[in-house]
Design a protein around this motif. Structure first.
Motif, PDB file in Angstrom:
ATOM      1  N   SER A  28      -4.501  25.839 -11.304  1.00 52.99           N
ATOM      2  CA  SER A  28      -3.177  25.846 -10.702  1.00 52.99           C
ATOM      3  C   SER A  28      -3.269  25.957  -9.188  1.00 52.99           C
ATOM      4  N   LEU A  29      -4.174  26.798  -8.715  1.00 52.69           N
ATOM      5  CA  LEU A  29      -4.330  26.963  -7.282  1.00 52.69           C
ATOM      6  C   LEU A  29      -4.810  25.667  -6.624  1.00 52.69           C
ATOM      7  N   GLU A  30      -5.717  24.943  -7.275  1.00 62.71           N
ATOM      8  CA  GLU A  30      -6.199  23.669  -6.754  1.00 62.71           C
ATOM      9  C   GLU A  30      -5.062  22.643  -6.692  1.00 62.71           C
ATOM     10  N   ALA A  31      -4.199  22.696  -7.713  1.00 62.40           N
ATOM     11  CA  ALA A  31      -3.064  21.772  -7.718  1.00 62.40           C
ATOM     12  C   ALA A  31      -2.121  22.045  -6.558  1.00 62.40           C
ATOM     13  N   VAL A  32      -1.936  23.342  -6.253  1.00 65.22           N
ATOM     14  CA  VAL A  32      -1.068  23.699  -5.132  1.00 65.22           C
ATOM     15  C   VAL A  32      -1.646  23.171  -3.823  1.00 65.22           C
ATOM     16  N   GLU A  33      -2.966  23.332  -3.661  1.00 67.84           N
ATOM     17  CA  GLU A  33      -3.612  22.828  -2.457  1.00 67.84           C
ATOM     18  C   GLU A  33      -3.468  21.310  -2.353  1.00 67.84           C
ATOM     19  N   LYS A  34      -3.604  20.647  -3.491  1.00 68.10           N
ATOM     20  CA  LYS A  34      -3.465  19.192  -3.498  1.00 68.10           C
ATOM     21  C   LYS A  34      -2.031  18.789  -3.155  1.00 68.10           C
ATOM     22  N   TYR A  35      -1.094  19.554  -3.652  1.00 68.74           N
ATOM     23  CA  TYR A  35       0.312  19.286  -3.340  1.00 68.74           C
ATOM     24  C   TYR A  35       0.552  19.339  -1.829  1.00 68.74           C
ATOM     25  N   ASP A  36      -0.010  20.382  -1.197  1.00 70.24           N
ATOM     26  CA  ASP A  36       0.154  20.515   0.255  1.00 70.24           C
ATOM     27  C   ASP A  36      -0.473  19.335   0.994  1.00 70.24           C
ATOM     28  N   ALA A  37      -1.643  18.892   0.514  1.00 71.60           N
ATOM     29  CA  ALA A  37      -2.311  17.752   1.147  1.00 71.60           C
ATOM     30  C   ALA A  37      -1.495  16.477   0.975  1.00 71.60           C
ATOM     31  N   LEU A  38      -0.947  16.288  -0.229  1.00 74.25           N
ATOM     32  CA  LEU A  38      -0.142  15.093  -0.489  1.00 74.25           C
ATOM     33  C   LEU A  38       1.158  15.115   0.318  1.00 74.25           C
ATOM     34  N   LYS A  39       1.693  16.303   0.499  1.00 77.44           N
ATOM     35  CA  LYS A  39       2.906  16.424   1.314  1.00 77.44           C
ATOM     36  C   LYS A  39       2.618  16.002   2.751  1.00 77.44           C
ATOM     37  N   SER A  40       1.468  16.379   3.278  1.00 79.57           N
ATOM     38  CA  SER A  40       1.081  15.977   4.633  1.00 79.57           C
ATOM     39  C   SER A  40       0.915  14.462   4.721  1.00 79.57           C
ATOM     40  N   ALA A  41       0.311  13.878   3.663  1.00 78.41           N
ATOM     41  CA  ALA A  41       0.141  12.423   3.639  1.00 78.41           C
ATOM     42  C   ALA A  41       1.491  11.726   3.604  1.00 78.41           C
ATOM     43  N   ASN A  42       2.429  12.276   2.865  1.00 83.34           N
ATOM     44  CA  ASN A  42       3.764  11.685   2.780  1.00 83.34           C
ATOM     45  C   ASN A  42       4.456  11.727   4.141  1.00 83.34           C
ATOM     46  N   ASP A  43       4.258  12.808   4.880  1.00 80.23           N
ATOM     47  CA  ASP A  43       4.828  12.917   6.224  1.00 80.23           C
ATOM     48  C   ASP A  43       4.239  11.856   7.148  1.00 80.23           C
ATOM     49  N   LEU A  44       2.939  11.587   6.997  1.00 78.33           N
ATOM     50  CA  LEU A  44       2.284  10.563   7.820  1.00 78.33           C
ATOM     51  C   LEU A  44       2.855   9.180   7.521  1.00 78.33           C
ATOM     52  N   LEU A  45       3.076   8.895   6.242  1.00 74.24           N
ATOM     53  CA  LEU A  45       3.656   7.608   5.865  1.00 74.24           C
ATOM     54  C   LEU A  45       5.056   7.454   6.454  1.00 74.24           C
ATOM     55  N   GLY A 105       0.811  -1.207   0.000  1.00 70.18           N
ATOM     56  CA  GLY A 105       0.000   0.000   0.000  1.00 70.18           C
ATOM     57  C   GLY A 105       0.846   1.258   0.000  1.00 70.18           C
ATOM     58  N   LEU A 106       1.919   1.235   0.826  1.00 70.37           N
ATOM     59  CA  LEU A 106       2.799   2.398   0.908  1.00 70.37           C
ATOM     60  C   LEU A 106       3.501   2.676  -0.416  1.00 70.37           C
ATOM     61  N   LEU A 107       4.001   1.621  -1.051  1.00 69.71           N
ATOM     62  CA  LEU A 107       4.704   1.813  -2.314  1.00 69.71           C
ATOM     63  C   LEU A 107       3.786   2.410  -3.375  1.00 69.71           C
ATOM     64  N   THR A 108       2.552   1.933  -3.425  1.00 71.41           N
ATOM     65  CA  THR A 108       1.600   2.478  -4.393  1.00 71.41           C
ATOM     66  C   THR A 108       1.311   3.944  -4.107  1.00 71.41           C
ATOM     67  N   GLU A 109       1.069   4.251  -2.820  1.00 72.11           N
ATOM     68  CA  GLU A 109       0.765   5.634  -2.464  1.00 72.11           C
ATOM     69  C   GLU A 109       1.956   6.546  -2.697  1.00 72.11           C
ATOM     70  N   ILE A 110       3.163   6.047  -2.394  1.00 71.38           N
ATOM     71  CA  ILE A 110       4.354   6.871  -2.593  1.00 71.38           C
ATOM     72  C   ILE A 110       4.540   7.224  -4.059  1.00 71.38           C
ATOM     73  N   GLU A 111       4.365   6.230  -4.934  1.00 71.90           N
ATOM     74  CA  GLU A 111       4.499   6.501  -6.367  1.00 71.90           C
ATOM     75  C   GLU A 111       3.445   7.508  -6.830  1.00 71.90           C
ATOM     76  N   ASP A 112       2.218   7.353  -6.338  1.00 69.45           N
ATOM     77  CA  ASP A 112       1.169   8.316  -6.693  1.00 69.45           C
ATOM     78  C   ASP A 112       1.501   9.707  -6.179  1.00 69.45           C
ATOM     79  N   LEU A 113       2.028   9.739  -4.931  1.00 71.09           N
ATOM     80  CA  LEU A 113       2.395  11.028  -4.350  1.00 71.09           C
ATOM     81  C   LEU A 113       3.483  11.718  -5.162  1.00 71.09           C
ATOM     82  N   LYS A 114       4.494  10.976  -5.548  1.00 69.77           N
ATOM     83  CA  LYS A 114       5.579  11.565  -6.329  1.00 69.77           C
ATOM     84  C   LYS A 114       5.057  12.149  -7.642  1.00 69.77           C
TER      85      LYS A 114
END
Length: 260
Positions: free
Chosen positions: A91-108, A65-74
Motif C-alpha cells: 500500500s505504501l508503494e502504491a501511495v508513492e507511485k500515486y504521487d509520482a503519477l500525479k507529478s507526471a500528470n502535472d507535467l503533461l 502519447g498523451l492520451l495513452t499516458e493519461i488513461e494509464d495515469l487515471k
C-alpha cells in the motif's frame, strides 16, 4: 483539392497569352513574369502546406502519447487511491507511485498549455473566411479561454488537446483549397459593398464587387489579414470570380502577388 488549387493558380497566366497577336515581344515578357509569379505562388503555398503538415504530425504524435499516458495515469491513480489507507508495504508503494503519477500528470498539463499558447500565436494567419465559420469560431473561442487559464490545463485536458488538433485540421483543409467567399468591405469613398473574395489557401486573396468596378487584394500579416483596394485589377478579378462561379470557361488570368 490541391489539384484544384494548382489549376486555378495556372489560370492566373491567361492575360499574358490573350494579347500575343498585338505585341508578341511584350506578351512574351508578360508571360515570363506571370510564370515566375505562378512558380513563386506555388512555392509559397507549398511552404504553408508543409509547415501545417509538420506541425499537425508533431501534435498528433504528442496527442497519441498523451492520451495513452493519461488513461494509464487515471487507472493507476484510482488503484493508488483505493489502497492508500492500507498499512502494508504494498500500500505504501502504491501511495508513492500515486504521487509520482500525479507529478507526471502535472507535467503533461504544462505541455498542453504550451501547445495552446503556440496555436494562439498562429491565429492571425487564419483568413476571415475560415475564422467566421461557426465551428471554427467556437474552437478559437475555446482555445483562447483555455490558454488564458494555463493553471487549469489538467482539467478537461483531453478536450483541450482535441480542440487544438481540430483547429489545426480545419486550417490545413482550408490551406489545400481555393475558397470563394462573400464579404462586406468599406471602399475608399465610404460605401459598404459586398465583395466576392477568392482565397488561395492561407497565402493570398483577391476580391471584386458584383459590378466589377472595385477590387481588393488581401494577404496575411503578424496582426492579421490586411486588404488593400486595387481597382485597376477589378476586371481581372471579376473574370476569376466568374470562372470560380462557373459563369465562364476556364482561362489564364494574370494577377500580382506579394510574397514575404
Amino acid at each position: 483539392m490541391r489539384a484544384l488549387s494548382t489549376f486555378i493558380a495556372l489560370s492566373l497566366l491567361s492575360g499574358s497569352l490573350a494579347n500575343a497577336e498585338d505585341a508578341k515581344a511584350s506578351s512574351t515578357e508578360k508571360l515570363k513574369d506571370s510564370i515566375r509569379e505562378w512558380i513563386e505562388t506555388t512555392r509559397e503555398i507549398q511552404k504553408q502546406e508543409d509547415d501545417w503538415d509538420q506541425d499537425s504530425q508533431v501534435l498528433q504524435g504528442h496527442r497519441d502519447g498523451l492520451l495513452t499516458e493519461i488513461e494509464d495515469l487515471k487507472e493507476q491513480i484510482e488503484k493508488a487511491k483505493s489502497s492508500k489507507g492500507a498499512a502494508d508495504k504494498k500500500s505504501l508503494e502504491a501511495v508513492e507511485k500515486y504521487d509520482a503519477l500525479k507529478s507526471a500528470n502535472d507535467l503533461l498539463a504544462s505541455r498542453l498549455s504550451d501547445f495552446e499558447k503556440a496555436m494562439v500565436e498562429r491565429l492571425p494567419i487564419l483568413p476571415p473566411a475560415l475564422t467566421k465559420e461557426p465551428r471554427v469560431a467556437q474552437m478559437i473561442s475555446d482555445l483562447k479561454a483555455a490558454a488564458a487559464k494555463p493553471e487549469q490545463a489538467e482539467q478537461g485536458g483531453n478536450a483541450r488537446l482535441n480542440n487544438v488538433l481540430n483547429l489545426m485540421a480545419a486550417a490545413e483543409q482550408f490551406q489545400g483549397s481555393v475558397h470563394l467567399d462573400s464579404e462586406s468591405r468599406k471602399v475608399a469613398d465610404g460605401r459598404e459593398l459586398k465583395i466576392n473574395m477568392v482565397y488561395f489557401g492561407l497565402a493570398a486573396a483577391y476580391g471584386v464587387d458584383d459590378a466589377g468596378e472595385v477590387a481588393f487584394v488581401g494577404k496575411p500579416g503578424p496582426d492579421g489579414w490586411a486588404f488593400e483596394e486595387k481597382n485597376e485589377l477589378a476586371a481581372d478579378v471579376r473574370a476569376l470570380v466568374d470562372v470560380m462561379n462557373g459563369d465562364a470557361d476556364a482561362k489564364f488570368i494574370s494577377l500580382p502577388i506579394s510574397l514575404p
